[in-house]
Design an enzyme around this catalytic site. Structure first.
Site, short mmCIF file in Angstrom:
data_model
loop_
_atom_site.label_atom_id
_atom_site.label_comp_id
_atom_site.label_asym_id
_atom_site.label_seq_id
_atom_site.Cartn_x
_atom_site.Cartn_y
_atom_site.Cartn_z
N ASP A 109 7.66 56.94 34.88
CA ASP A 109 8.42 57.84 35.81
C ASP A 109 7.33 58.88 36.20
O ASP A 109 7.17 59.84 35.45
CB ASP A 109 9.54 58.39 35.22
CG ASP A 109 10.39 59.31 36.05
OD1 ASP A 109 9.74 59.56 37.44
OD2 ASP A 109 11.08 60.08 35.48
N LYS A 150 3.24 65.06 43.65
CA LYS A 150 4.04 64.13 44.17
C LYS A 150 4.64 64.81 45.39
O LYS A 150 5.18 63.71 46.29
CB LYS A 150 5.33 63.99 43.18
CG LYS A 150 6.27 62.82 43.29
CD LYS A 150 7.23 62.87 42.41
CE LYS A 150 7.92 61.84 42.47
NZ LYS A 150 9.23 61.48 41.37
N GLU A 207 13.54 55.23 41.94
CA GLU A 207 14.08 55.94 40.78
C GLU A 207 15.36 55.79 40.55
O GLU A 207 15.82 55.41 39.44
CB GLU A 207 13.66 57.52 40.85
CG GLU A 207 12.08 57.75 40.77
CD GLU A 207 11.67 58.97 41.26
OE1 GLU A 207 12.76 59.87 41.71
OE2 GLU A 207 10.61 59.17 41.25
N ASP A 261 20.02 62.40 41.46
CA ASP A 261 18.86 62.45 40.89
C ASP A 261 18.27 63.76 41.41
O ASP A 261 17.66 63.74 42.71
CB ASP A 261 17.99 61.43 41.16
CG ASP A 261 16.69 61.32 40.32
OD1 ASP A 261 16.21 62.58 39.88
OD2 ASP A 261 15.81 60.36 40.50
#
Ligand code: AMP
Length: 538
Positions: free
Chosen positions: A12, A74, A175, A197
């Site tokens: 992850d 990211k 994810e 999330d």
């Protein structure tokens, strides 16, 4: 001795932290490090001495070396430098963001330009080394997770990062799908779950139907620019304002003070998940006329709840939309899974409970579930038919047509893999066969993300073009009737997205003026004429 059974990692790769898991004897675990679980800050730095630092050591020296410490990669990976989003957030980073050779965002570290895949590769490489040392064998394969909302460029860039780190990237997985897998694998469920999330930088929401080990995404949505850092920024702005009111000093000009406030703001936010009041204390934050000035600002849970309330509400606008798209009511969701560190905030948990009328599921560890799910998926790829993931496209993919409009080729929430085909316009002397490909929700290309330009050879005119989306949601474009068998056409970058969008806008304006002045029989010609004719609805 028999050779070791290969270990595949589930990774992850988070905005703030990266977590790595593996499966042994059918049990998924987070790779332990010497300091507990391997949850590594996704931070890369070059020290004053010129050493490359990754993870905690890089994060620890961020305050004194902010220009040479890269965090939040990211948010930038796979994004064009001139895109609106990068231009908007550039000033929030204390390091330099520049334009890479293909118009992509890149960063400067110790005077050298690095691509974002290279930066993420440093993090992944470190994870690989720690995992190999801890598990006592070489590791080659990995499944890496990405936000469901990532576009094609971002997915490719993450895959590239994995390759640069020496991994054979078996698969890129969304994810929320990974989180659902961690929750539901081998449990024989037959129900609908919603994965909420909220991580450091992104918000993802997906609704999935679980039928045993078949996990089917019904709808997905979210925001790649909504996450814990935005919560931190609200606290930072509040603290700066309070300090300015008290002392008349503007701290924004001091990178070191800003970095200290940033760290303290995040720490205060995390403490306020457990406590009702904290005091942010930063001695000697700056000096005034040779005298140290301290920062001391009390913060309450109530206060930060007010500061971030609209951000939390924004997440529920996405939830609402996703439920609508899945054609489901709140009551039809049997389980709500909370994923991502920011969901530890009591306000987020309380609001979720209130919205769905039931408490969110606590059994899945918010920091580890995505990595665990990715590891389970990696392992299942060694066995045939053990898990079936049916994912969906999170944002439409299409092409630019007349007047800068966006024509969808593949719709949102279409199950993948999929293929959509159409015909190129017939041959026309002098006309260029080019298509500008975009991804996004708006019907105007200016608001969508530019993926690249397809340049076709002249003999492709009139032939069938297919947009193929594979199971990782990566786009491949093929054309038939040119040579033998379908031929792949690569997306190239023709221009910066802004220059391109401007060209389309100018074209729209030119066309509008022409139409005003021209009798209906005479039609405009030019650069976009053939494509416009075929797709523009003239
Ligand atoms: P992730 O990307 O899932 O690692 O999430 C990281 C984000 O979660 C960061 O913005 C953290 O500040 C935030 N976070 C982690 N723990 C907590 C906590 N206990 N309370 C509030 N936010 C947290």
């Amino acid at each position: 001795m028999p050779p070791d059974k290969p270990i595949l990692l589930g990774i992850d790769l988070g905005t703030t932290n990266t977590c790595v898991a593996y499966v042994r004897n059918k049990i998924a675990r987070v790779v332990p490090s010497d300091k507990g679980s391997l949850i590594l800050p996704s931070v890369v730095a070059v020290s004053e001495k010129g050493d490359l630092l990754v993870g905690n050591v890089a994060k620890d020296q961020m305050v004194v070396n902010p220009r040479n410490t890269i965090y939040g990669a990211k948010r930038l990976i796979g994004r064009q430098y001139h895109s609106k989003v990068v231009q908007d957030i550039k000033h929030y980073f204390s390091y330099e963001i520049v334009e890479g050779p293909k118009g992509e965002s890149a960063v400067v570290l110790a005077g050298k330009v690095y691509s974002l895949p290279q930066i993420s590769a440093f993090v992944l490489q470190h994870c690989k080394r720690v995992a190999e040392a801890t598990l006592g064998q070489e590791i080659h394969d990995a499944v890496i997770s990405v936000p469901a909302y990532y576009n094609d460029n971002q997915r490719n860039a993450v895959k590239e990062a994995g390759r640069l780190a020496g991994f054979n990237v078996k698969r890129i997985v969304n994810e929320p799908t990974a989180a659902a897998l961690a929750y539901g694998l081998n449990r024989g469920f037959d129900h609908k779950v919603l994965v909420y999330d909220l991580g450091g930088g992104t918000f993802d929401v997906s609704v999935l139907q679980l039928h045993g080990n078949v996990m089917e995404v019904l709808a997905t949505g979210g925001d790649t620019f909504l996450g814990g850092v935005d919560f931190d920024n609200r606290i930072i702005d509040y603290v700066l304002e309070e300090f300015r009111n008290e002392t008349k000093i503007d701290l924004t000009q001091s990178p070191i003070a800003m970095q200290r406030i940033k760290n303290a703001a995040e720490a205060a936010k995390i403490d306020l998940s457990l406590l009702s009041n904290v005091v942010m204390e930063l001695p000697y934050i700056i000096d005034r006329r040779g005298k140290p000035v301290d920062l001391r600002i009390p913060l309450s849970r109530e206060r930060i709840n007010t500061l971030v309330m609209d951000l939390v509400e924004k997440t529920f606008e996405h939830v609402e939309r996703v439920l609508e798209e899945a054609n489901l009511s709140r009551a039809e969701i049997q389980e709500v899974l909370l994923v991502g560190g920011q969901t530890r905030m009591p306000l987020v948990q309380g609001r979720t409970h209130h919205y769905f009328g039931k408490p969110p599921r606590k059994g899945v560890h918010p920091d580890e579930s995505v990595a665990i799910g990715a590891a389970l998926l990696a392992e299942s790829m060694l066995e045939i038919d053990s898990v079936t993931l049916v994912d969906a496209l999170s944002m439409p993919i299409g092409i630019a047509v007349t007047g800068g409009r966006f024509r969808k080729i593949i719709d949102k929430n279409v199950q993948i893999p999929t293929q959509r085909a159409f015909r190129l316009p017939p041959p026309r002397p002098g006309a260029q066969l080019e298509l500008d490909v975009f991804q996004g929700e708006s019907d105007k290309i200016v608001d969508n993300e530019y993926l690249g330009t397809l340049k076709f050879p002249a003999e492709a005119a009139g032939q069938r073009v297919a947009f193929n989306l594979d199971e990782e949601c990566l786009l491949r474009v093929t054309i038939e009737g040119v040579g033998s068998g379908p031929r792949e056409v690569m997306l190239a970058t023709r221009d910066t997205p802004d220059a391109l969008k401007l060209a389309w806008q100018e074209e729209a304006e030119r066309r509008r003026l022409l139409e005003e002045r021209t009798p209906p029989a005479e039609k405009p010609r030019g650069l976009f004429a053939s494509i416009r004719k075929a797709f523009g609805g003239e």
